[in-house]
Scaffold this motif. Structure first.
Motif, mmCIF file in Angstrom:
data_model
loop_
_atom_site.group_PDB
_atom_site.id
_atom_site.type_symbol
_atom_site.label_atom_id
_atom_site.label_comp_id
_atom_site.label_asym_id
_atom_site.label_seq_id
_atom_site.Cartn_x
_atom_site.Cartn_y
_atom_site.Cartn_z
ATOM 1 N N LYS A 49 0.833 -1.207 0.000
ATOM 2 C CA LYS A 49 0.000 0.000 0.000
ATOM 3 C C LYS A 49 0.861 1.248 0.000
ATOM 4 O O LYS A 49 1.861 1.332 0.719
ATOM 5 N N GLY A 50 0.456 2.232 -0.807
ATOM 6 C CA GLY A 50 1.164 3.499 -0.833
ATOM 7 C C GLY A 50 0.877 4.327 0.399
ATOM 8 O O GLY A 50 -0.086 4.084 1.143
ATOM 9 N N ASP A 51 1.694 5.326 0.634
ATOM 10 C CA ASP A 51 1.518 6.169 1.821
ATOM 11 C C ASP A 51 0.269 7.042 1.730
ATOM 12 O O ASP A 51 -0.367 7.327 2.751
ATOM 13 N N TYR A 52 -0.073 7.483 0.534
ATOM 14 C CA TYR A 52 -1.233 8.366 0.350
ATOM 15 C C TYR A 52 -2.164 7.792 -0.708
ATOM 16 O O TYR A 52 -2.658 8.506 -1.585
ATOM 17 N N GLY A 53 -2.407 6.494 -0.613
ATOM 18 C CA GLY A 53 -3.177 5.824 -1.652
ATOM 19 C C GLY A 53 -2.225 5.244 -2.682
ATOM 20 O O GLY A 53 -1.008 5.220 -2.502
ATOM 21 N N ASP A 54 -2.770 4.758 -3.788
ATOM 22 C CA ASP A 54 -1.945 4.149 -4.842
ATOM 23 C C ASP A 54 -1.219 2.925 -4.273
ATOM 24 O O ASP A 54 -1.581 2.399 -3.225
ATOM 25 N N LEU A 260 -20.537 -5.471 -1.152
ATOM 26 C CA LEU A 260 -19.145 -5.639 -1.562
ATOM 27 C C LEU A 260 -18.655 -4.507 -2.456
ATOM 28 O O LEU A 260 -17.528 -4.023 -2.305
ATOM 29 N N ALA A 261 -19.477 -4.096 -3.416
ATOM 30 C CA ALA A 261 -19.054 -3.027 -4.325
ATOM 31 C C ALA A 261 -18.806 -1.725 -3.572
ATOM 32 O O ALA A 261 -17.871 -0.983 -3.904
ATOM 33 N N ASN A 262 -19.619 -1.430 -2.558
ATOM 34 C CA ASN A 262 -19.412 -0.225 -1.759
ATOM 35 C C ASN A 262 -18.127 -0.322 -0.944
ATOM 36 O O ASN A 262 -17.407 0.669 -0.789
ATOM 37 N N LEU A 263 -17.839 -1.520 -0.432
ATOM 38 C CA LEU A 263 -16.598 -1.722 0.316
ATOM 39 C C LEU A 263 -15.383 -1.540 -0.583
ATOM 40 O O LEU A 263 -14.378 -0.942 -0.172
ATOM 41 N N ILE A 264 -15.468 -2.037 -1.796
ATOM 42 C CA ILE A 264 -14.357 -1.881 -2.746
ATOM 43 C C ILE A 264 -14.140 -0.403 -3.061
ATOM 44 O O ILE A 264 -13.004 0.088 -3.067
ATOM 45 N N GLU A 265 -15.225 0.316 -3.324
ATOM 46 C CA GLU A 265 -15.111 1.753 -3.620
ATOM 47 C C GLU A 265 -14.529 2.506 -2.437
ATOM 48 O O GLU A 265 -13.733 3.447 -2.608
ATOM 49 N N LEU A 266 -14.896 2.076 -1.236
ATOM 50 C CA LEU A 266 -14.388 2.737 -0.033
ATOM 51 C C LEU A 266 -12.877 2.572 0.089
ATOM 52 O O LEU A 266 -12.166 3.506 0.489
ATOM 53 N N GLN A 267 -12.350 1.404 -0.273
ATOM 54 C CA GLN A 267 -10.911 1.171 -0.176
ATOM 55 C C GLN A 267 -10.136 1.977 -1.210
ATOM 56 O O GLN A 267 -9.027 2.449 -0.939
ATOM 57 N N PHE A 268 -10.710 2.151 -2.394
ATOM 58 C CA PHE A 268 -10.042 2.954 -3.412
ATOM 59 C C PHE A 268 -10.225 4.453 -3.166
ATOM 60 O O PHE A 268 -9.511 5.263 -3.757
ATOM 61 N N GLY A 269 -11.182 4.815 -2.316
ATOM 62 C CA GLY A 269 -11.447 6.212 -2.033
ATOM 63 C C GLY A 269 -10.911 6.639 -0.680
ATOM 64 O O GLY A 269 -9.706 6.834 -0.492
ATOM 65 N N ALA A 270 -11.829 6.749 0.286
ATOM 66 C CA ALA A 270 -11.444 7.257 1.604
ATOM 67 C C ALA A 270 -10.467 6.342 2.321
ATOM 68 O O ALA A 270 -9.605 6.807 3.081
ATOM 69 N N ALA A 278 -8.204 -3.983 -4.557
ATOM 70 C CA ALA A 278 -7.962 -4.870 -5.684
ATOM 71 C C ALA A 278 -8.210 -6.322 -5.297
ATOM 72 O O ALA A 278 -8.804 -7.090 -6.056
ATOM 73 N N ALA A 279 -7.768 -6.726 -4.098
ATOM 74 C CA ALA A 279 -7.990 -8.097 -3.639
ATOM 75 C C ALA A 279 -9.482 -8.375 -3.462
ATOM 76 O O ALA A 279 -9.968 -9.459 -3.801
ATOM 77 N N LEU A 280 -10.222 -7.411 -2.958
ATOM 78 C CA LEU A 280 -11.671 -7.575 -2.822
ATOM 79 C C LEU A 280 -12.333 -7.680 -4.191
ATOM 80 O O LEU A 280 -13.285 -8.455 -4.367
#
Length: 307
Positions: A49-54, A260-270, A278-280
Motif C-alpha cells: 500500500k502506498g503512503d497516500y493511496g496508490d 461488496l461493491a461499496n466496500l471496494i469503492e471505499l478502499q479505493f477512495g477514503a 484490488a484483492a476484494l
C-alpha cells in the motif's frame, strides 16, 4: 506439382490466418476493456500500500489478500477475523440470493401470463416490461426511494387505509436494498423466462391435465423442466449484478448497509488501500464465477435431458 491434399492444407491454413486477422480488432478491444484491467487489479493486489493511496510497484506484499478475511490489532498485533468484511460479504450474498428468488417468484407468473396471451398482444406486454430500461439506474433507484421513504407512497397509502398508524421505517435498511434490487432486476428475470415459455408446447400441459395430473404436478413435471434454461439464464442475469450492486445500496442503504461493491469503492477512495480494494475486486469476481459454476452444474444435472 503440389498434391490435392497439400493444396487443401494450404487453403485451410490461409482461411485460419484470415479468421484470426479478422478477429484481431475484437480480441484487442476485449483485452483492453476487460482482461487488461483485471490483470492490473490482480497485480495491485500483490503490491504494498502506498503512503497516500496508490501502490508501491516495487514492493511485493500479501497484506491486501490477508486483510480480506483478517485484521491485526493496532496495539498488540494479534490477528482476528475481519468481522466487518465478513458481515458485508454475508449481506451481499444473502441479499443477492433473496433477490434472485424474489424475482423468480414474481417473474415466473408474469412470463407465463405473457406467454399465454394471444400473439397479437404479446409484443405489447414485452414492451411494457422493457420500459424501465429506458431510464437510468440512478433515476429508478431514486424513484424507489420516493415509494418506500417515511413520507413516500407506500407508507402514505397504508396510513390512509388504516393499516398502520405511523410510517414503517424502511429506508436505510436491508429491506430497502432488497426492494430496490427486486424492482430494478425483475425485467432481467422475466425476459429469459418468457423466451423459454414462448417455445413451450402447451399441448403437453393439456395432455397432463387429460391424464388427471393436478396443477402442481403439471408445473413440477412438465413446465419447470421445459423452461429450466430460462430459469438458469434469468437467475444468472439477476444474481451477478445483485452481488456487485453499488448504486442501490449506496442510495437506499444510506451508507450504513454496505455491500461488496461499496466496500471496494471505499478502499479505493477514503480508505486509500488500493491493494485491499484490488484483492476484494478479484475475490468478488471469483465468488461470482464459483457460484455460477455450482448453480449451472446443479441445474444441468437436475434438469436431465431438458437442461
Amino acid at each position: 506439382m503440389a498434391s490435392a491434399a497439400e493444396i487443401a492444407r494450404r487453403d485451410e491454413q490461409s482461411k485460419t490466418r484470415t479468421r484470426w486477422l479478422l478477429s484481431l480488432p475484437a480480441l484487442f478491444i476485449v483485452f483492453i476493456a476487460a482482461i487488461g484491467p483485471l490483470f492490473v487489479m490482480l497485480a495491485y493486489s500483490f503490491m504494498a500500500k502506498g503512503d497516500y493511496g496508490d501502490v508501491k510497484p516495487g514492493e511485493f506484499s500479501l497484506d491486501g489478500w490477508f486483510s480480506v478475511l483478517f485484521q491485526r490489532d493496532i496495539f498488540d498485533d494479534t490477528v482476528t477475523l475481519a468481522d466487518a468484511h465478513l458481515s458485508i460479504l454475508w449481506r451481499s450474498v444473502r441479499l443477492s440470493v433473496i433477490t434472485t428468488l424474489a424475482t423468480l417468484a414474481l417473474g415466473f407468473p408474469t412470463a407465463y401470463f405473457i406467454a399465454t396471451r394471444p400473439r397479437s398482444t404479446r409484443e405489447v406486454w414485452v414492451f411494457l416490461i422493457t420500459i424501465p430500461f429506458w431510464t437510468n439506474l440512478l433515476i429508478r433507484t431514486f424513484a424507489m426511494q420516493q415509494v418506500i421513504r417515511n413520507e413516500g407512497v407506500l407508507n402514505t397509502l397504508l396510513m390512509w387505509l388504516g393499516v398502520i398508524k405511523e410510517p414503517i421505517p424502511i429506508m436505510y435498511t436491508d429491506w430497502a436494498i432488497l426492494f430496490g434490487m427486486v424492482y430494478v432486476y425483475l425485467p432481467l428475470m422475466v425476459l429469459p423466462l418468457y423466451a423459454s415459455m414462448e417455445k413451450l408446447d402447451f399441448r403437453l400441459v393439456e395432455a397432463g391435465y387429460d391424464l388427471y395430473a393436478g396443477r402442481l404436478a403439471v408445473l413440477r413435471r412438465i413446465i419447470l423442466p421445459l423452461v429450466k434454461p430460462g430459469i438458469v439464464a434469468g437467475s444468472i442475469l439477476v444474481f451477478v449484478p445483485s452481488l456487485g450492486a453499488y448504486v442501490i445500496p449506496r442510495v437506499l442503504g444510506g451508507g450504513k448497509n454496505l455491500m461488496l461493491a461499496n466496500l471496494i469503492e471505499l478502499q479505493f477512495g477514503a480508505g486509500r488501500n488500493w491493494p485491499l480494494g484490488a484483492a476484494l475486486s478479484i475475490s468478488l469476481m471469483l465468488l461470482v464465477m464459483v457460484a455460477m459454476l455450482v448453480y449451472v452444474r446443479n441445474a444441468t444435472r437436475s434438469g436431465g435431458g431438458h437442461g
